[in-house]
Write an enzyme that holds these catalytic residues in place. Structure first.
Site, PDB file in Angstrom:
ATOM      1  N   LYS A 115      41.703  38.015  30.326  1.00 50.92           N
ATOM      2  CA  LYS A 115      42.288  38.399  31.608  1.00 50.92           C
ATOM      3  C   LYS A 115      43.814  38.506  31.580  1.00 50.92           C
ATOM      4  O   LYS A 115      44.385  39.407  32.190  1.00 50.92           O
ATOM      5  CB  LYS A 115      41.858  37.429  32.717  1.00 50.92           C
ATOM      6  N   GLU A 199      49.743  33.524  40.745  1.00 51.83           N
ATOM      7  CA  GLU A 199      49.768  34.849  41.353  1.00 51.83           C
ATOM      8  C   GLU A 199      50.025  34.721  42.837  1.00 51.83           C
ATOM      9  O   GLU A 199      49.719  33.697  43.437  1.00 51.83           O
ATOM     10  CB  GLU A 199      48.387  35.512  41.212  1.00 51.83           C
ATOM     11  N   HIS A 233      30.842  34.900  45.181  1.00 51.32           N
ATOM     12  CA  HIS A 233      31.042  35.856  44.086  1.00 51.32           C
ATOM     13  C   HIS A 233      29.789  36.643  43.731  1.00 51.32           C
ATOM     14  O   HIS A 233      29.742  37.310  42.710  1.00 51.32           O
ATOM     15  CB  HIS A 233      31.630  35.174  42.849  1.00 51.32           C
ATOM     16  N   ARG A 290      30.952  47.995  31.519  1.00 52.61           N
ATOM     17  CA  ARG A 290      29.496  48.185  31.481  1.00 52.61           C
ATOM     18  C   ARG A 290      29.070  49.043  32.664  1.00 52.61           C
ATOM     19  O   ARG A 290      29.870  49.299  33.554  1.00 52.61           O
ATOM     20  CB  ARG A 290      28.809  46.817  31.621  1.00 52.61           C
TER      21      ARG A 290
END
Ligand code: MV4
Length: 497
Positions: A115, A199, A233, A290
């Site tokens: 990431k 962040e 999620h 994907r």
């Protein structure tokens, strides 16, 4: 390419097998011991058992999948989603075995899998990322300086992370040290790496993702999917396009997604996830390398078969997507039908599919890997099916989905069908007034308390059922006389079960 090994199960395996057949390719299914009689096995031209019911003993074993490809004479492998789809090591093993990998180059999977590396590469490619620093936090003092620079609220994120683990929101400087410590320990537990970074926290964003498709010549985008309706999620409903995206914003986000793909030499189908803020600023989160669960909504508004294009691109053929400006046509919505029981906090429910009525009619698509008689176990994901609709407008698409949900009947396992019906009837959803926290605020939709009327009806039904049971129940006579036939005794026992 003649024969494709489908290294997956369930609805996506069936989806890929169908695409193979339409492309004139043979499809080889693999299955665990629990999936011997599954729909994907019956649809394939050949099927090979690859081990026990647990995914770790079958769908996740690279060597067994490569052996199955060799044994069946397959010349390509499609991984679907989940399982090994985003393991660069699997892609490499497939290629080392001399087989075609129906997916992006392993290096692209690897680059997007890390990431913080992805963040750096995206920033270098001019893709907007959330303001912050990708260098891991070293100590509390510099973290406080950095947070002040970024401006509160800030988010502490695991560098190795994903999926929301090791994430903390910090509203004030005096909360920072504690958040750093808990995020780091969570990150260490989940990813074996305690490094965290800071962040800017984006408040009440939407989750909007862009579909990209790349062949050897071109990289194009196929617009956005709105995926804000999620819980812990797990996405529950997706739509294309998004009410929040204008044609102009679509071109901006699309261009960013194309730049992201090009920065890692992407090939095939991929998705860039963005947070879309209230002020229409958007920030790259990550790229999924994907085909995704929700790909059908894009297919229906763009008229492109993404899985067939994956198969073409893997063979070095050009994608059949018109060049230049592509526009979405109409509206598409997908509801994920899961075997989760809303009355017990959405715990997975198990059982046999005793009855199944599949919705159909104009504009309705049903992508599923289940049939009547199938057993729903705890071995795999709880998604039973995807119910997808298309209509000319969003309002009509919602109406069509409500109609299709009315037609749907699944008996034998608890499902989230009733949740989807409530959502389709909800005013805020119908207005498109949604963000990633929508379901957190709406316990009334997720798990509504039964109304006084429902409680009354249930009490009456229970009383009637009990009364009926007492009437029809024959007396139990502990018959010691021995004057009664064994048949009569057995029947009496049976009637009491
Ligand atoms: C965020 C965020 C708000 N601000 N980052 C969650 C999973 C991970 N992939 C990124 N996530 C988020 N990152 C900043 N700076 C909110 C989330 C987030 C989220 C993002 C997408 C879809 C669902 C979500 C649910 C909760 C939080």
């Amino acid at each position: 390419m003649k024969r494709v090994l489908v290294a997956n199960r369930g609805e996506i395996a069936l989806r890929i097998i169908r695409a193979c057949h339409e492309e004139g390719l043979e499809a080889v299914a693999v299955h665990s011991s629990a999936d011997r009689a599954s729909a994907h096995v019956r649809a394939a031209d050949r099927a090979i058992g690859i081990g026990g019911a647990a995914a770790a003993d079958s769908y996740l074993v690279i060597d067994r999948l490569i052996a199955a490809a060799r044994e069946s004479g397959a010349d390509a492998v499609h991984p679907g989603y989940g399982f090994l789809a985003e393991r660069a090591a699997f892609a490499e093993a497939v290629e080392r075995a001399g087989l075609i990998w129906v997916g992006p180059p392993p290096a692209a999977i690897r680059a997007m899998g890390d990431k913080t590396e992805a963040r750096r590469r995206m920033a270098a490619a001019g893709v907007p990322i959330v303001p912050g620093a990708d260098a891991p936090v070293q100590d509390g003092g510099t973290a406080r300086e950095l947070a002040a620079q970024i401006g509160y609220p800030v988010m502490v994120k695991a560098a190795a992370g994903g999926g929301g683990k090791g994430m903390r929101i910090v509203h004030r400087a005096d909360e920072l040290d504690a958040a750093l410590a808990t995020a780091a320990s969570e990150a260490l537990k989940a990813f074996g790496d305690a490094s965290v970074y800071l962040e800017k926290f984006i408040e009440r964003p939407r989750h909007v993702e862009i579909q990209v498709l790349a062949d050897a010549e071109r990289t194009v985008h196929l617009g956005e999917r709105e995926c804000s309706i999620q819980r812990r999620h797990q996405k529950l409903v997706e739509e294309a396009p998004s009410v929040a995206v204008t044609p102009e914003l679509r071109e901006w986000m699309g261009a960013a997604a194309v730049a992201a793909a090009q920065a890692v030499d992407y090939r095939g189908a991929g998705t860039c996830e963005f947070l879309l803020a209230n002020d229409h600023a958007f920030y790259f989160l990550e790229m999924n390398t994907r085909i995704q669960v929700e790909h059908p909504v894009t297919e229906l508004v763009y008229g492109v078969d993404l899985v067939r294009e994956q198969l073409r691109i893997a063979q070095g053929l050009p994608m059949r997507v018109a060049d230049g400006w592509l526009n979405p046509r109409g509206w598409s919505i997908e509801c994920r039908i899961t075997s989760e029981d809303p009355t017990v906090g959405f715990l997975p429910s198990t059982g046999h599919i005793e009855h199944l009525r599949i919705p159909s009619g104009p504009g309705v698509r049903w992508d599923s890997g289940i049939d009547i008689g199938d057993e729903v176990t705890l071995y795999y994901d709880s998604m039973l099916a995807k119910l997808i609709v298309w209509a000319p407008t969003r309002e009509q698409a919602i109406g069509r989905m409500a109609r299709a949900l009315d037609e749907l009947a699944i008996v034998g396992v608890a499902t989230n069908q009733a949740f989807h019906r409530r959502l389709m009837a909800d005013d805020a959803f119908r207005r498109g007034d949604i963000d990633i926290q929508f379901l957190d605020r709406r316990a009334d939709l997720v798990n509504p308390a039964p109304s006084a009327d429902t409680t009354r009806r249930l009490a009456i039904a229970a009383a009637l059922a009990e009364d009926e049971a007492r009437r029809t129940r024959r007396p139990t006579i502990a018959n010691g006389d021995g004057d009664q036939s064994q048949w009569a005794r057995a029947a009496r026992v049976e009637s009491l079960r």
